[in-house]
Write a protein that holds these residues in place. Structure first.
Motif, PDB file in Angstrom:
ATOM      1  N   VAL A   1      -2.363   6.511 -10.427  1.00 22.09           N
ATOM      2  CA  VAL A   1      -2.849   7.908  -9.718  1.00 22.09           C
ATOM      3  C   VAL A   1      -4.132   7.618  -9.256  1.00 22.09           C
ATOM      4  O   VAL A   1      -4.896   8.083  -8.475  1.00 22.09           O
ATOM      5  N   PHE A   2      -4.968   7.184 -10.084  1.00 22.24           N
ATOM      6  CA  PHE A   2      -6.535   6.772  -9.892  1.00 22.24           C
ATOM      7  C   PHE A   2      -6.861   5.810  -8.877  1.00 22.24           C
ATOM      8  O   PHE A   2      -7.778   5.848  -8.274  1.00 22.24           O
ATOM      9  N   THR A   3      -5.737   5.029  -8.715  1.00 24.79           N
ATOM     10  CA  THR A   3      -5.853   3.903  -7.611  1.00 24.79           C
ATOM     11  C   THR A   3      -5.476   3.990  -6.167  1.00 24.79           C
ATOM     12  O   THR A   3      -5.928   4.226  -5.163  1.00 24.79           O
ATOM     13  N   LYS A   4      -4.111   4.338  -6.361  1.00 25.08           N
ATOM     14  CA  LYS A   4      -3.257   4.604  -5.130  1.00 25.08           C
ATOM     15  C   LYS A   4      -3.293   6.080  -4.468  1.00 25.08           C
ATOM     16  O   LYS A   4      -3.038   6.361  -3.335  1.00 25.08           O
ATOM     17  N   ASP A   5      -3.559   7.080  -5.275  1.00 19.21           N
ATOM     18  CA  ASP A   5      -3.757   8.388  -4.739  1.00 19.21           C
ATOM     19  C   ASP A   5      -5.078   8.917  -4.545  1.00 19.21           C
ATOM     20  O   ASP A   5      -5.284   9.274  -3.567  1.00 19.21           O
ATOM     21  N   THR A   6      -5.929   9.090  -5.829  1.00 16.84           N
ATOM     22  CA  THR A   6      -7.281   9.638  -5.463  1.00 16.84           C
ATOM     23  C   THR A   6      -8.217   8.669  -5.042  1.00 16.84           C
ATOM     24  O   THR A   6      -9.342   8.928  -4.467  1.00 16.84           O
ATOM     25  N   GLY A   7      -7.970   7.431  -5.127  1.00 17.74           N
ATOM     26  CA  GLY A   7      -8.599   6.199  -4.639  1.00 17.74           C
ATOM     27  C   GLY A   7      -8.143   5.422  -3.671  1.00 17.74           C
ATOM     28  O   GLY A   7      -8.416   4.041  -3.724  1.00 17.74           O
ATOM     29  N   GLU A   8      -7.421   5.953  -2.462  1.00 24.68           N
ATOM     30  CA  GLU A   8      -6.392   5.301  -1.643  1.00 24.68           C
ATOM     31  C   GLU A   8      -7.293   4.316  -0.804  1.00 24.68           C
ATOM     32  O   GLU A   8      -6.842   3.337  -0.333  1.00 24.68           O
TER      33      GLU A   8
ATOM     34  N   TYR B   1       0.785  -1.191   0.154  1.00 25.94           N
ATOM     35  CA  TYR B   1      -0.061   0.074   0.036  1.00 25.94           C
ATOM     36  C   TYR B   1       0.833   1.259  -0.036  1.00 25.94           C
ATOM     37  O   TYR B   1       0.233   2.132  -0.651  1.00 25.94           O
ATOM     38  N   SER B   2       2.020   1.044   0.656  1.00 28.79           N
ATOM     39  CA  SER B   2       2.929   2.339   0.755  1.00 28.79           C
ATOM     40  C   SER B   2       3.941   2.791  -0.291  1.00 28.79           C
ATOM     41  O   SER B   2       4.603   3.505  -0.377  1.00 28.79           O
ATOM     42  N   GLU B   3       3.808   1.770  -1.363  1.00 27.39           N
ATOM     43  CA  GLU B   3       4.728   1.801  -2.766  1.00 27.39           C
ATOM     44  C   GLU B   3       4.549   3.283  -3.383  1.00 27.39           C
ATOM     45  O   GLU B   3       2.931   3.520  -3.374  1.00 27.39           O
ATOM     46  N   PRO B   4       5.409   3.882  -3.898  1.00 24.07           N
ATOM     47  CA  PRO B   4       5.021   5.054  -4.561  1.00 24.07           C
ATOM     48  C   PRO B   4       4.162   4.784  -5.960  1.00 24.07           C
ATOM     49  O   PRO B   4       4.302   3.625  -6.695  1.00 24.07           O
ATOM     50  N   THR B   5       3.874   5.781  -6.430  1.00 28.07           N
ATOM     51  CA  THR B   5       3.068   5.821  -7.720  1.00 28.07           C
ATOM     52  C   THR B   5       4.147   5.780  -8.896  1.00 28.07           C
ATOM     53  O   THR B   5       4.701   7.074  -9.002  1.00 28.07           O
ATOM     54  N   LEU B   6       3.960   5.035  -9.668  1.00 27.80           N
ATOM     55  CA  LEU B   6       5.148   4.754 -10.610  1.00 27.80           C
ATOM     56  C   LEU B   6       4.385   5.172 -12.158  1.00 27.80           C
ATOM     57  O   LEU B   6       5.033   5.532 -13.093  1.00 27.80           O
ATOM     58  N   GLU B   7       3.275   4.562 -12.469  1.00 27.99           N
ATOM     59  CA  GLU B   7       2.583   4.590 -13.640  1.00 27.99           C
ATOM     60  C   GLU B   7       1.350   5.563 -13.706  1.00 27.99           C
ATOM     61  O   GLU B   7       0.964   6.114 -12.482  1.00 27.99           O
TER      62      GLU B   7
END
Length: 288
Positions: free
Chosen positions: A44-51, A34-40
Motif C-alpha cells: 500500500v505504501f509503495t504502489k498506492d500512496t507512493g506510486e 507497475y499496474s499489478e494489483p496491491t496484494l500485501e
C-alpha cells in the motif's frame, strides 16, 4: 536541493508526475509490473500512496537514469491549509520510508544494472536513510540544549521531559479521532515552532555576546554555527535573483521540529489510515 544533488552524483529517486516527462520506451518496460494489483499490506505504501516513487524505482532497476532540470516550470495543486499539509505529509513520510526500504532491498541489482549507482551515490543514499532515524533525536537535543542555555533548565532534566511529551503525543494520536489529532498537532506545531525560534535567536545572541566579551577569534565550538550560517548567505550572494528566499528561513526554522519529530510521530500513529489526505473534494476535479 536534494534532487539537484541526486542528479549530479547519481539518479533522481522520485519524479513527481506533475513535474516530469517520461520516455514511452521507459514506461513500456515497467508498465506490466507497475499496474499489478496491491496484494500485501506493505505494498500500500509503495504502489498506492507512493506510486510515483514506485515507478521511478522500477525504471532505475531497468537501467534508466532519472534527471532533474532546474529550468522546468509547472504548476499543480498544493496544500493550502495546515490540515491538508499534515495529511499530505502523513502519506509522504510513510511512502518515502517504504520505498527507501525497497531501494535498499534491490540495491545489489541496482548496482549491477544501473551505472548511476556508484559507490559514492550508494553512500549518499545510505546517509540520507540514516538521517531519517537520527534527525528526531538530534532535533530534540538541539531544542533541549537551547532551552538549557536560555532558561537555565538542566539538559538532563528537560530532555526526558521533552521525550515524554512526544511519547504522550503519539499515544494520544492513536486514541483520538482524526479531527482531534489535527487540532492537537496544530497546538504542538505552534509550541515547538515558537520554542525553536527562541532557541535560534537566543543561540545567535549568545554566540555574538561570547565573541565580543571574550575578544577571542580562536576556534570554538560555536564557530561551526557561524560557518553554516555564512554558507547560506554565500549561496545567496551567488544567486542574487533568488536571495529573497532567505526570508523563508524564518518559516523553515519554525517548522523544523515539526518536520523532523512531530509529523513522523503523527504518520506512524496513523499508519492504518490509507486516505489520500489532499484533493479529496470532488469539486476540485470537476472544476465546479
Amino acid at each position: 536541493m536534494i534532487k539537484s544533488a541526486q542528479n549530479i552524483i547519481g539518479s533522481v529517486m522520485c519524479c513527481p508526475g506533475c513535474f516530469s516527462l517520461y520516455r514511452v520506451k521507459a514506461l513500456a518496460g515497467v508498465m506490466s509490473l507497475y499496474s499489478e494489483p496491491t496484494l500485501e499490506a506493505g505494498d500500500v505504501f509503495t504502489k498506492d500512496t507512493g506510486e510515483d516513487r514506485w515507478m521511478c524505482t522500477l525504471m532505475m532497476l531497468r537501467g534508466w537514469k532519472l534527471k532533474y532540470s532546474t529550468f522546468g516550470v509547472n504548476s499543480t495543486f498544493c496544500p493550502d491549509t495546515i490540515t491538508e499539509f499534515i495529511k499530505q505529509r502523513r502519506r509522504w513520510i510513510l511512502s518515502d520510508f517504504a520505498n527507501s526500504l525497497m531501494v535498499f532491498k534491490n540495491l545489489p541489482q541496482l548496482i549491477r544494472s544501473n551505472g548511476c549507482f556508484s559507490m559514492i551515490y550508494v553512500f549518499y543514499l545510505l546517509q540520507l536513510f540514516f538521517i531519517v532515524f537520527l534527525s528526531p533525536g538530534s532535533t530534540i537535543i538541539m531544542l533541549t540544549v537551547g532551552l538549557d542555555v536560555l532558561i537555565k533548565v538542566p539538559f538532563v532534566i528537560i530532555t526526558p521531559m521533552v521525550v515524554a511529551l512526544f511519547v504522550l503525543y503519539g499515544v494520544l494520536c492513536v486514541q483520538l479521532s482524526s479531527q482531534s489529532q489535527i487540532t492537537l498537532t496544530k497546538v504542538f506545531m505552534l509550541i515547538l515552532g515558537l520554542s525553536m525560534i527562541c532557541v535560534v535567536v537566543g543561540a545567535a545572541v549568545f554566540v555574538v555576546h561570547d565573541i565580543i566579551t571574550e575578544n577571542n577569534l580562536q576556534l570554538q565550538e560555536h564557530f561551526i554555527l557561524i560557518a553554516l550560517t555564512a554558507s547560506i548567505f554565500y549561496a545567496a550572494i551567488l544567486h542574487p535573483s533568488e536571495c529573497y528566499l532567505l526570508v523563508h528561513g524564518i518559516f523553515y526554522v519554525f517548522f523544523f521540529p515539526t518536520m523532523h519529530i512531530l509529523l513522523p510521530v503523527y504518520a506512524l500513529s496513523n499508519i492504518v489510515d490509507q486516505t489520500w489526505g489532499t484533493r479529496e473534494n470532488v469539486s476540485i476535479f470537476l472544476f465546479i
